[in-house]
Every structure is written in structure tokens, then in C-alpha cells.
Design a protein around this motif. Structure first.
Motif, mmCIF file in Angstrom:
data_model
loop_
_atom_site.group_PDB
_atom_site.id
_atom_site.type_symbol
_atom_site.label_atom_id
_atom_site.label_comp_id
_atom_site.label_asym_id
_atom_site.label_seq_id
_atom_site.Cartn_x
_atom_site.Cartn_y
_atom_site.Cartn_z
ATOM 1 N N VAL A 189 -62.941 1.942 25.919
ATOM 2 C CA VAL A 189 -64.272 2.315 25.429
ATOM 3 C C VAL A 189 -64.190 3.559 24.548
ATOM 4 N N MET A 190 -63.330 4.511 24.926
ATOM 5 C CA MET A 190 -63.152 5.711 24.100
ATOM 6 C C MET A 190 -62.621 5.350 22.719
ATOM 7 N N LEU A 191 -61.687 4.410 22.692
ATOM 8 C CA LEU A 191 -61.110 3.999 21.411
ATOM 9 C C LEU A 191 -62.129 3.250 20.562
ATOM 10 N N VAL A 192 -62.886 2.358 21.191
ATOM 11 C CA VAL A 192 -63.877 1.558 20.464
ATOM 12 C C VAL A 192 -64.996 2.442 19.913
ATOM 13 N N THR A 193 -65.437 3.416 20.708
ATOM 14 C CA THR A 193 -66.529 4.303 20.288
ATOM 15 C C THR A 193 -66.024 5.496 19.479
ATOM 16 N N ARG A 194 -64.717 5.550 19.274
ATOM 17 C CA ARG A 194 -64.079 6.621 18.487
ATOM 18 C C ARG A 194 -64.379 8.009 19.054
ATOM 19 N N THR A 195 -64.333 8.085 20.351
ATOM 20 C CA THR A 195 -64.513 9.370 21.023
ATOM 21 C C THR A 195 -63.228 10.176 20.910
ATOM 22 N N PRO A 196 -63.289 11.402 20.433
ATOM 23 C CA PRO A 196 -62.068 12.205 20.270
ATOM 24 C C PRO A 196 -61.446 12.572 21.616
ATOM 25 N N PHE A 197 -60.134 12.615 21.635
ATOM 26 C CA PHE A 197 -59.409 13.023 22.830
ATOM 27 C C PHE A 197 -59.155 14.530 22.741
ATOM 28 N N ARG A 198 -59.846 15.271 23.595
ATOM 29 C CA ARG A 198 -59.701 16.725 23.598
ATOM 30 C C ARG A 198 -58.871 17.171 24.798
ATOM 31 N N LEU A 199 -58.351 18.388 24.725
ATOM 32 C CA LEU A 199 -57.428 18.896 25.740
ATOM 33 C C LEU A 199 -57.983 18.840 27.169
ATOM 34 N N PRO A 200 -59.265 19.151 27.411
ATOM 35 C CA PRO A 200 -59.774 19.113 28.795
ATOM 36 C C PRO A 200 -59.664 17.759 29.478
ATOM 37 N N ILE A 201 -59.439 16.681 28.711
ATOM 38 C CA ILE A 201 -59.332 15.361 29.331
ATOM 39 C C ILE A 201 -58.133 15.287 30.275
ATOM 40 N N LEU A 202 -57.177 16.195 30.095
ATOM 41 C CA LEU A 202 -56.012 16.224 30.973
ATOM 42 C C LEU A 202 -56.375 16.630 32.400
ATOM 43 N N LEU A 203 -57.583 17.126 32.584
ATOM 44 C CA LEU A 203 -58.051 17.513 33.919
ATOM 45 C C LEU A 203 -58.626 16.331 34.695
ATOM 46 N N PHE A 204 -58.577 15.116 34.131
ATOM 47 C CA PHE A 204 -59.255 13.973 34.745
ATOM 48 C C PHE A 204 -58.801 13.689 36.187
ATOM 49 N N PRO A 205 -57.544 13.989 36.598
ATOM 50 C CA PRO A 205 -57.194 13.699 38.000
ATOM 51 C C PRO A 205 -57.954 14.556 39.006
ATOM 52 N N ILE A 206 -58.441 15.729 38.585
ATOM 53 C CA ILE A 206 -59.061 16.656 39.543
ATOM 54 C C ILE A 206 -60.331 16.080 40.158
ATOM 55 N N PRO A 207 -61.330 15.656 39.364
ATOM 56 C CA PRO A 207 -62.518 15.068 40.011
ATOM 57 C C PRO A 207 -62.204 13.796 40.771
ATOM 58 N N MET A 208 -61.204 13.035 40.334
ATOM 59 C CA MET A 208 -60.841 11.806 41.025
ATOM 60 C C MET A 208 -60.256 12.103 42.400
ATOM 61 N N VAL A 209 -59.362 13.085 42.471
ATOM 62 C CA VAL A 209 -58.741 13.430 43.757
ATOM 63 C C VAL A 209 -59.760 14.062 44.703
ATOM 64 N N LEU A 210 -60.624 14.925 44.171
ATOM 65 C CA LEU A 210 -61.660 15.527 45.012
ATOM 66 C C LEU A 210 -62.619 14.461 45.542
ATOM 67 N N LEU A 211 -62.948 13.491 44.700
ATOM 68 C CA LEU A 211 -63.797 12.392 45.150
ATOM 69 C C LEU A 211 -63.076 11.551 46.201
ATOM 70 N N LEU A 212 -61.775 11.385 46.044
ATOM 71 C CA LEU A 212 -60.977 10.666 47.042
ATOM 72 C C LEU A 212 -61.091 11.334 48.407
ATOM 73 N N VAL A 213 -60.952 12.647 48.436
ATOM 74 C CA VAL A 213 -61.060 13.392 49.700
ATOM 75 C C VAL A 213 -62.462 13.244 50.281
ATOM 76 N N PHE A 214 -63.472 13.341 49.420
ATOM 77 C CA PHE A 214 -64.863 13.180 49.860
ATOM 78 C C PHE A 214 -65.078 11.804 50.488
ATOM 79 N N CYS A 215 -64.543 10.769 49.867
ATOM 80 C CA CYS A 215 -64.715 9.403 50.363
ATOM 81 C C CYS A 215 -63.960 9.186 51.672
#
Length: 265
Positions: free
Chosen positions: A132-158
Motif C-alpha cells: 500500500v505504501m508503494l502504491v500510494t507513493r508514501t515516502p519511506f522516512r527514517l522513523p519507520i525503522l521503529l515499527f517493531p516497537i509498537p508491535m512488540v509492546l502490543l504483543l505484551v499487552f495482548c
């Protein structure tokens, strides 16, 4: 004494890691058994859901959210993981009742394995977000490298929520029917397909929604993927605190209630 119990839980988790891995693999095999597309559904399902909801809210209800497809799939992916993982965890102890009666296994392994198997499925869904990012031409910025953090925190919450539900379900089977209603209400209280905008929602309702932990996990993920920015300290704290509190409460309730599981299984 409490610290000793926590250390024992960690030791059990390490000791039974091969079993945990086998349970996760088993859950994934059962989920996609006799499926022609198999694991590809982890990619197709969020894309199809995004396509349908994008049409509904972009044209029928006139959503003015910028890059709505990406906004939607980010929220829906995390919500789908929460809903699926906690629902599967809720039934985990009951479904393994025969095994629990025969051999000793730390019972918390079962809800944890169900949440982890859903986490693997969500990880596959990240490819759909990338498309979807590629199709919508959403730019890839440096903060995207933080994506595992909310996923892991959500994992612990679940995991915390899953342990509470799995323990309650052993004693009160009605919770399995009630939880679907709870998740539906919770979903509408989470800004998955609508914005948290004062022009759309009253401020009192916005303040109430911000008490919802799922709002903060989804907002964290959207900030780094959709907007390319690092979330503020309040978002970091809300996600970390809710994950830790959920895990501690889940462990405490599960440990207290598991003593009589065999009598109710």
C-alpha cells in the motif's frame, strides 16, 4: 516471594521454549490447513479489507483523511492482531484440557502460544502495508525503522489480556460469548477508520478515546509509517505502561486461578 514467582515463570518459559515453538507452529498449520492459498491469506486478507473499507468510507461516507488506504490498513492490521490473538488465547486452556490433565506443563504456555501465532500472522501482513505504501507513493522516512516497537509492546499487552481471558473462560464459559460483543464495542471506540478530529468528534469523546490503550498502539504505528515522525513521550509512555500493567495483571490473575483449572476442565 513475588519476585521468586516471576523468576520461576521466566525459567519455565525458557525451559519449555521448544514446546512453545511447536504449539505456535501447530496453530499456524491448523489455521491454514486445507487452504489453497495458505499463508498468502495473511497478505490478501488485510488488502481486501482495506479495499472494501476504502470504497465505503472514501466514497459513501466521504472520509477526508489523507492517504486513507494506508491510514486504514495500519489501524486494521494492529486491531486484527489484537482481536484474533486475545480470542484465540481465551479458548487455549479449555482446548488443551485433556493434555493439561495428563502431563505437567506450565499452563500459561497455552495462551502465550496462541498470541505468538497471531503475531506471526500479523508479521506477514506487514507486506500488505508495504504494498500500500508503494502504491500510494508514501515516502519511506527514517522513523519507520521503529515499527517493531509498537508491535512488540502490543504483543505484551495482548499476552496479558489473553491470560486474563483464558483463566476466566475456564470458570465462566459465558465470557466466550460475551467477548465478541466487547471487541465490537472496543473496535468502534478505537479510531481505525475515523480520525480523532475535534471537527468530527466532541472533545469529551476524544478525551475518553485517549484512555483506550489500542488508540495509542495504532497511533504510534501510524506516526512512524504514515507520517514519518517519532511519536511524543506521552505515546511512548502510554504504550509501555499499558503493556506492562496488562502483563503483570494477567500473570497475577492467571497464577491465582490456575490452581483449580483441573476441577473445571
Amino acid at each position: 516471594m513475588e519476585q521468586i514467582k516471576k523468576n520461576r515463570a521466566v525459567q519455565h518459559l525458557v525451559r519449555y521454549r521448544p514446546l512453545l515453538k511447536e504449539l505456535v507452529v501447530r496453530d499456524l498449520k491448523v489455521k491454514y490447513r486445507r487452504s489453497f492459498l495458505g499463508y498468502l491469506w495473511s497478505l490478501l486478507n488485510p488488502l481486501m479489507m482495506m479495499a472494501v473499507m476504502s470504497v465505503v468510507f472514501s466514497f459513501m461516507f466521504r472520509s477526508n483523511i489523507e492517504n486513507f488506504p494506508l491510514y486504514l490498513i495500519c489501524g486494521n492490521t494492529l486491531w486484527a492482531f489484537f482481536s484474533e490473538s486475545t480470542t484465540m488465547a481465551m479458548n487455549s486452556v479449555i482446548n488443551n484440557g485433556a493434555l493439561i490433565k495428563k502431563v505437567y506443563i506450565p499452563k500459561f504456555i497455552f495462551p502465550v502460544s496462541r498470541v505468538l501465532s497471531s503475531f506471526v500472522t500479523m508479521s506477514f501482513s506487514l507486506v500488505a502495508i508495504l504494498i500500500v505504501m508503494l502504491v500510494t507513493r508514501t515516502p519511506f522516512r527514517l522513523p519507520i525503522l521503529l515499527f517493531p516497537i509498537p508491535m512488540v509492546l502490543l504483543l505484551v499487552f495482548c499476552i496479558g489480556i489473553g491470560m486474563v481471558l483464558s483463566a476466566l473462560a475456564v470458570y465462566f464459559r459465558d465470557i466466550m460469548h460475551l467477548y465478541s460483543v466487547i471487541t465490537m464495542a472496543w473496535m468502534y471506540a478505537t479510531p481505525i477508520f475515523y480520525p480523532l478530529d475535534p471537527e468530527v468528534l466532541p472533545q469529551q469523546l476524544i478525551n475518553l478515546i485517549k484512555l483506550n490503550p489500542m488508540y495509542h498502539y495504532i497511533n504510534f504505528f501510524r506516526q512512524i509509517v504514515l507520517y514519518g515522525s517519532v511519536p511524543g513521550i506521552n505515546t511512548w509512555f502510554a504504550c509501555a505502561a499499558s503493556a506492562l500493567v496488562s502483563l503483570l495483571i494477567g500473570l497475577a490473575i492467571f497464577r491465582k486461578m490456575q490452581k483449580n483449572f483441573i476441577l473445571y476442565l
